[in-house]
Design a protein around this motif. Structure first.
Motif, mmCIF file in Angstrom:
data_model
loop_
_atom_site.group_PDB
_atom_site.id
_atom_site.type_symbol
_atom_site.label_atom_id
_atom_site.label_comp_id
_atom_site.label_asym_id
_atom_site.label_seq_id
_atom_site.Cartn_x
_atom_site.Cartn_y
_atom_site.Cartn_z
ATOM 1 N N ASN A 63 28.333 18.799 73.578
ATOM 2 C CA ASN A 63 29.323 17.743 73.383
ATOM 3 C C ASN A 63 30.092 17.947 72.082
ATOM 4 O O ASN A 63 31.302 17.733 72.032
ATOM 5 N N ALA A 64 29.417 18.365 71.030
ATOM 6 C CA ALA A 64 30.092 18.625 69.754
ATOM 7 C C ALA A 64 31.101 19.762 69.922
ATOM 8 O O ALA A 64 32.234 19.681 69.437
ATOM 9 N N TYR A 65 30.704 20.823 70.624
ATOM 10 C CA TYR A 65 31.629 21.924 70.895
ATOM 11 C C TYR A 65 32.794 21.448 71.747
ATOM 12 O O TYR A 65 33.944 21.821 71.509
ATOM 13 N N HIS A 66 32.510 20.607 72.724
ATOM 14 C CA HIS A 66 33.543 20.078 73.616
ATOM 15 C C HIS A 66 34.576 19.255 72.825
ATOM 16 O O HIS A 66 35.775 19.378 73.055
ATOM 17 N N GLU A 67 34.101 18.435 71.906
ATOM 18 C CA GLU A 67 35.012 17.641 71.070
ATOM 19 C C GLU A 67 35.877 18.562 70.196
ATOM 20 O O GLU A 67 37.068 18.319 70.021
ATOM 21 N N TYR A 68 35.268 19.599 69.651
ATOM 22 C CA TYR A 68 36.017 20.561 68.837
ATOM 23 C C TYR A 68 37.097 21.241 69.673
ATOM 24 O O TYR A 68 38.249 21.315 69.264
ATOM 25 N N ARG A 69 36.725 21.713 70.854
ATOM 26 C CA ARG A 69 37.672 22.421 71.720
ATOM 27 C C ARG A 69 38.806 21.499 72.173
ATOM 28 O O ARG A 69 39.975 21.890 72.188
ATOM 29 N N LYS A 70 38.459 20.259 72.511
ATOM 30 C CA LYS A 70 39.463 19.296 72.945
ATOM 31 C C LYS A 70 40.437 18.988 71.808
ATOM 32 O O LYS A 70 41.658 18.970 72.011
ATOM 33 N N GLU B 266 41.740 18.615 61.977
ATOM 34 C CA GLU B 266 41.193 17.652 62.935
ATOM 35 C C GLU B 266 40.104 18.235 63.835
ATOM 36 O O GLU B 266 39.136 17.531 64.137
ATOM 37 N N PRO B 267 40.219 19.498 64.293
ATOM 38 C CA PRO B 267 39.106 20.026 65.098
ATOM 39 C C PRO B 267 37.783 20.067 64.328
ATOM 40 O O PRO B 267 36.729 19.730 64.877
ATOM 41 N N ILE B 268 37.843 20.426 63.046
ATOM 42 C CA ILE B 268 36.629 20.463 62.224
ATOM 43 C C ILE B 268 36.098 19.047 62.006
ATOM 44 O O ILE B 268 34.886 18.810 62.066
ATOM 45 N N VAL B 269 37.004 18.106 61.773
ATOM 46 C CA VAL B 269 36.597 16.713 61.587
ATOM 47 C C VAL B 269 35.935 16.194 62.863
ATOM 48 O O VAL B 269 34.893 15.534 62.810
ATOM 49 N N SER C 12 31.127 14.508 65.622
ATOM 50 C CA SER C 12 30.285 14.602 66.817
ATOM 51 C C SER C 12 28.861 15.016 66.474
ATOM 52 O O SER C 12 27.902 14.531 67.076
ATOM 53 N N LEU C 13 28.713 15.896 65.515
ATOM 54 C CA LEU C 13 27.373 16.318 65.117
ATOM 55 C C LEU C 13 26.586 15.189 64.463
ATOM 56 O O LEU C 13 25.368 15.128 64.573
ATOM 57 N N PHE C 14 27.291 14.294 63.796
ATOM 58 C CA PHE C 14 26.633 13.170 63.138
ATOM 59 C C PHE C 14 26.730 11.893 63.962
ATOM 60 O O PHE C 14 26.684 10.791 63.419
ATOM 61 N N THR C 15 26.866 12.035 65.265
ATOM 62 C CA THR C 15 26.859 10.960 66.275
ATOM 63 C C THR C 15 27.938 9.895 66.088
ATOM 64 O O THR C 15 27.726 8.739 66.413
#
Length: 75
Positions: free
Chosen positions: A20-27, A42-45, A50-53
């Protein structure tokens, strides 16, 4: 399709949410590409949130960009 639900769902379950964290980054990276913001952080943010829920915050940031793309700055 790149953003289909079932692969995201099962991969998120199998990887305990890391996909999910990767998915948020890619999106977020794809949204920045469409918005012509290649140097955006923004992708890094989104990845860090996402990693910190804090997925809801990452989704909110992405939604603001989508709204701007379609010409609406209102929430």
């Amino acid at each position: 399709p790149k953003y289909s639900f079932w692969p995201w769902f099962f991969l998120s379950l199998i990887t305990c949410g890391l996909y999910n964290a990767y998915h948020e980054y890619r999106k977020s990276k794809d949204i920045c590409k469409v918005m012509n913001k290649p140097d955006s952080v923004e992708p890094i943010v989104s990845l860090l949130l996402s990693l910190f829920t804090f997925n809801i915050l990452a989704d909110a940031i992405q939604q603001v960009d989508i709204n701007r793309y379609y010409g609406s700055d209102q929430l």
